[in-house]
Design a protein around this motif. Structure first.
Motif, PDB file in Angstrom:
ATOM      1  N   VAL A 126       3.383  17.071  12.079  1.00  0.00           N
ATOM      2  CA  VAL A 126       3.451  16.275  10.847  1.00  0.00           C
ATOM      3  C   VAL A 126       3.038  14.834  11.130  1.00  0.00           C
ATOM      4  CG1 VAL A 126       4.960  15.370   9.039  1.00  0.00           C
ATOM      5  CG2 VAL A 126       5.242  17.732   9.815  1.00  0.00           C
ATOM      6  N   PHE A 127       3.527  14.295  12.226  1.00  0.00           N
ATOM      7  CA  PHE A 127       3.154  12.928  12.597  1.00  0.00           C
ATOM      8  C   PHE A 127       1.644  12.795  12.770  1.00  0.00           C
ATOM      9  CE2 PHE A 127       1.957  10.379  16.359  1.00  0.00           C
ATOM     10  CZ  PHE A 127       2.043   9.125  15.768  1.00  0.00           C
ATOM     11  N   GLU A 128       1.028  13.749  13.469  1.00  0.00           N
ATOM     12  CA  GLU A 128      -0.418  13.682  13.682  1.00  0.00           C
ATOM     13  C   GLU A 128      -1.179  13.824  12.361  1.00  0.00           C
ATOM     14  OE1 GLU A 128      -1.779  12.689  16.292  1.00  0.00           O
ATOM     15  OE2 GLU A 128      -0.181  12.911  17.777  1.00  0.00           O
ATOM     16  N   THR A 129      -0.565  14.494  11.386  1.00  0.00           N
ATOM     17  CA  THR A 129      -1.187  14.617  10.064  1.00  0.00           C
ATOM     18  C   THR A 129      -1.189  13.281   9.333  1.00  0.00           C
ATOM     19  OG1 THR A 129      -0.612  16.958   9.830  1.00  0.00           O
ATOM     20  CG2 THR A 129      -0.975  15.721   7.790  1.00  0.00           C
ATOM     21  N   ILE A 130      -0.073  12.564   9.404  1.00  0.00           N
ATOM     22  CA  ILE A 130       0.030  11.322   8.623  1.00  0.00           C
ATOM     23  C   ILE A 130      -0.533  10.104   9.349  1.00  0.00           C
ATOM     24  CG2 ILE A 130       2.086  12.202   7.450  1.00  0.00           C
ATOM     25  CD1 ILE A 130       3.692  10.135   9.101  1.00  0.00           C
ATOM     26  N   TRP A 131      -0.604  10.149  10.687  1.00  0.00           N
ATOM     27  CA  TRP A 131      -0.993   8.959  11.435  1.00  0.00           C
ATOM     28  C   TRP A 131      -2.355   8.394  11.035  1.00  0.00           C
ATOM     29  CZ3 TRP A 131       0.924   5.014  13.768  1.00  0.00           C
ATOM     30  CH2 TRP A 131       0.112   4.198  14.554  1.00  0.00           C
ATOM     31  N   PRO A 132      -3.404   9.199  10.864  1.00  0.00           N
ATOM     32  CA  PRO A 132      -4.694   8.607  10.477  1.00  0.00           C
ATOM     33  C   PRO A 132      -4.625   7.827   9.165  1.00  0.00           C
ATOM     34  CG  PRO A 132      -4.995  10.871  11.208  1.00  0.00           C
ATOM     35  CD  PRO A 132      -3.523  10.660  11.076  1.00  0.00           C
ATOM     36  N   TYR A 133      -3.805   8.296   8.230  1.00  0.00           N
ATOM     37  CA  TYR A 133      -3.659   7.588   6.950  1.00  0.00           C
ATOM     38  C   TYR A 133      -2.939   6.256   7.160  1.00  0.00           C
ATOM     39  CZ  TYR A 133      -4.973  12.061   4.879  1.00  0.00           C
ATOM     40  OH  TYR A 133      -5.643  13.210   4.531  1.00  0.00           O
ATOM     41  N   LEU A 134      -1.887   6.282   7.955  1.00  0.00           N
ATOM     42  CA  LEU A 134      -1.162   5.050   8.257  1.00  0.00           C
ATOM     43  C   LEU A 134      -2.047   4.061   9.010  1.00  0.00           C
ATOM     44  CD1 LEU A 134       2.286   6.485   9.398  1.00  0.00           C
ATOM     45  CD2 LEU A 134       1.926   4.914   7.492  1.00  0.00           C
ATOM     46  N   GLU A 135      -2.787   4.565   9.962  1.00  0.00           N
ATOM     47  CA  GLU A 135      -3.645   3.708  10.776  1.00  0.00           C
ATOM     48  C   GLU A 135      -4.665   2.976   9.908  1.00  0.00           C
ATOM     49  OE1 GLU A 135      -5.378   4.215  15.252  1.00  0.00           O
ATOM     50  OE2 GLU A 135      -5.808   5.835  13.830  1.00  0.00           O
ATOM     51  N   ARG A 136      -5.243   3.685   8.957  1.00  0.00           N
ATOM     52  CA  ARG A 136      -6.226   3.048   8.057  1.00  0.00           C
ATOM     53  C   ARG A 136      -5.560   1.946   7.237  1.00  0.00           C
ATOM     54  NH1 ARG A 136      -8.665   8.275   7.740  1.00  0.00           N
ATOM     55  NH2 ARG A 136      -7.369   8.889   5.968  1.00  0.00           N
TER      56      ARG A 136
ATOM     57  N   ARG B 168       0.857  -1.192   0.000  1.00  0.00           N
ATOM     58  CA  ARG B 168       0.000   0.000   0.000  1.00  0.00           C
ATOM     59  C   ARG B 168       0.891   1.239   0.000  1.00  0.00           C
ATOM     60  NH1 ARG B 168      -1.151  -4.166   3.660  1.00  0.00           N
ATOM     61  NH2 ARG B 168      -1.510  -2.777   5.414  1.00  0.00           N
ATOM     62  N   ILE B 169       0.571   2.179  -0.884  1.00  0.00           N
ATOM     63  CA  ILE B 169       1.430   3.352  -1.088  1.00  0.00           C
ATOM     64  C   ILE B 169       0.712   4.622  -0.651  1.00  0.00           C
ATOM     65  CG2 ILE B 169       2.707   4.714  -2.789  1.00  0.00           C
ATOM     66  CD1 ILE B 169       2.991   2.152  -4.451  1.00  0.00           C
ATOM     67  N   LEU B 170       1.423   5.416   0.176  1.00  0.00           N
ATOM     68  CA  LEU B 170       0.947   6.736   0.576  1.00  0.00           C
ATOM     69  C   LEU B 170       1.852   7.775  -0.076  1.00  0.00           C
ATOM     70  CD1 LEU B 170       0.357   6.268   4.426  1.00  0.00           C
ATOM     71  CD2 LEU B 170      -1.337   6.143   2.606  1.00  0.00           C
ATOM     72  N   LEU B 171       1.256   8.749  -0.733  1.00  0.00           N
ATOM     73  CA  LEU B 171       2.008   9.828  -1.363  1.00  0.00           C
ATOM     74  C   LEU B 171       1.773  11.111  -0.586  1.00  0.00           C
ATOM     75  CD1 LEU B 171       3.685  11.081  -3.672  1.00  0.00           C
ATOM     76  CD2 LEU B 171       1.539  11.317  -4.965  1.00  0.00           C
ATOM     77  N   ALA B 172       2.862  11.694  -0.075  1.00  0.00           N
ATOM     78  CA  ALA B 172       2.766  12.932   0.697  1.00  0.00           C
ATOM     79  C   ALA B 172       2.759  14.138  -0.233  1.00  0.00           C
ATOM     80  CB  ALA B 172       3.933  13.029   1.677  1.00  0.00           C
ATOM     81  N   GLY B 173       1.673  14.895  -0.226  1.00  0.00           N
ATOM     82  CA  GLY B 173       1.580  16.093  -1.035  1.00  0.00           C
ATOM     83  C   GLY B 173       2.478  17.200  -0.500  1.00  0.00           C
TER      84      GLY B 173
ATOM     85  N   VAL C 196      -3.160   5.642  -5.750  1.00  0.00           N
ATOM     86  CA  VAL C 196      -2.539   5.527  -4.432  1.00  0.00           C
ATOM     87  C   VAL C 196      -3.174   6.566  -3.513  1.00  0.00           C
ATOM     88  CG1 VAL C 196      -0.379   4.648  -5.375  1.00  0.00           C
ATOM     89  CG2 VAL C 196      -0.633   7.107  -4.990  1.00  0.00           C
ATOM     90  N   THR C 197      -2.954   6.404  -2.220  1.00  0.00           N
ATOM     91  CA  THR C 197      -3.549   7.298  -1.232  1.00  0.00           C
ATOM     92  C   THR C 197      -2.737   8.585  -1.108  1.00  0.00           C
ATOM     93  OG1 THR C 197      -4.427   5.439   0.023  1.00  0.00           O
ATOM     94  CG2 THR C 197      -4.248   7.535   1.175  1.00  0.00           C
ATOM     95  N   LEU C 198      -3.413   9.717  -1.170  1.00  0.00           N
ATOM     96  CA  LEU C 198      -2.762  11.023  -1.068  1.00  0.00           C
ATOM     97  C   LEU C 198      -2.931  11.614   0.327  1.00  0.00           C
ATOM     98  CD1 LEU C 198      -1.361  13.494  -2.491  1.00  0.00           C
ATOM     99  CD2 LEU C 198      -3.692  14.354  -2.913  1.00  0.00           C
ATOM    100  N   ILE C 199      -1.818  12.038   0.914  1.00  0.00           N
ATOM    101  CA  ILE C 199      -1.854  12.907   2.090  1.00  0.00           C
ATOM    102  C   ILE C 199      -1.773  14.321   1.526  1.00  0.00           C
ATOM    103  CG2 ILE C 199      -0.693  13.572   4.224  1.00  0.00           C
ATOM    104  CD1 ILE C 199       0.595  10.749   4.210  1.00  0.00           C
ATOM    105  N   PRO C 200      -2.847  15.092   1.541  1.00  0.00           N
ATOM    106  CA  PRO C 200      -2.912  16.329   0.757  1.00  0.00           C
ATOM    107  C   PRO C 200      -1.718  17.270   0.911  1.00  0.00           C
ATOM    108  CG  PRO C 200      -5.055  15.818   1.655  1.00  0.00           C
ATOM    109  CD  PRO C 200      -4.103  14.830   2.262  1.00  0.00           C
ATOM    110  N   PHE C 201      -1.296  17.554   2.145  1.00  0.00           N
ATOM    111  CA  PHE C 201      -0.155  18.438   2.360  1.00  0.00           C
ATOM    112  C   PHE C 201       0.575  17.994   3.616  1.00  0.00           C
ATOM    113  CE2 PHE C 201       1.315  23.005   3.504  1.00  0.00           C
ATOM    114  CZ  PHE C 201       2.559  22.763   2.943  1.00  0.00           C
TER     115      PHE C 201
END
Length: 225
Positions: free
Chosen positions: A211-221, A146-151, A179-184
């Motif tokens: 930054v961690f709190e921004t990405i954590w929900p995406y990782l958790e899912r 699974r790929i997350l792309l950080a905007g 792939v899943t986008l982390i908007p910014f």
């Protein structure tokens, strides 16, 4: 009579020895089974990026990948983290070194590249091509990753048109490559002098916590899938 008694004693001894050996083998089998379960490797989360991922100017464990590892450990999740951040990395250099980090299959691949492209004036089309190349290489080798792309966004120093074209690269790649986008990535951090080092670019420890709190929900899912 003595011979007969000796035979009986020998037979009894062999029976007891056989039972003891069987019990030992049974216990050994149980231990081996438990050990194999205990030693089962944890799934890998690979953070692949530049100085933001590498935690430029702060301790490695205080950067957002390190904070991710700490949260995972505290929750007892069956994941581990590798920080493959390299200061100064562009999308082109990232693509060229990616193979080194794909010897092991990542369950989750977090792609954080592009900021240096924007700051150096590399065309958004080139950045997009390289990001797609990275995503496609991971997919071709490990289709189930699974790929997350950080905007990312950049200041309008090079003009509003360039900044807008650069910002649009990330949602376009996410949509085209599914792939899943982390908007910014730097939401709530960029531009705040209290959350960045004196260079105004790299987050402080406090900034990395955001930054961690921004990405954590995406990782958790992704980890729940």
């Amino acid at each position: 009579m003595k011979i007969q008694r000796s035979v009986i004693l020998l037979a009894t001894f062999l029976i007891l020895l056989s039972c003891t050996s069987s019990k030992k083998e049974e216990n050994k089998s149980e231990v081996t089974e438990e050990s194999s379960q205990t030693l089962k490797p944890k799934k890998l989360i690979l953070f692949f990026g530049n100085s933001l991922t590498a935690g430029y100017g702060i301790e490695l464990e205080e950067a957002f990948p390190g904070l991710t590892a700490q949260r995972i450990d505290s929750l007892g999740l069956e994941y581990r983290v590798i920080n493959a951040g390299l200061s100064g990395e562009t999308t082109a250099s990232g693509l060229s070194r990616l193979e080194w980090f794909l010897e092991e299959e990542p369950a989750i691949f977090v792609l954080e590249l592009g900021a240096n492209d924007g700051l150096r004036g590399i065309t958004p089309d080139e950045t997009k091509k390289n990001l797609k190349g990275i995503v496609q290489l991971v997919k071709s080798k490990y289709p189930s990753t699974r790929i997350l792309l950080a905007g990312m966004q950049i200041p309008p120093n090079m003009g509003q048109e360039f900044a807008g074209a650069f910002r649009a690269v990330f949602p376009e790649v996410a949509q085209e490559e599914n792939v899943t986008l982390i908007p910014f990535l730097l939401e709530g951090v960029a531009g705040d002098p209290d959350l960045n080092l004196p260079d105004g670019i790299h987050p402080t420890e406090a900034g990395h916590k955001i930054v961690f709190e921004t990405i954590w929900p995406y990782l958790e899912r992704e980890m729940e899938k």
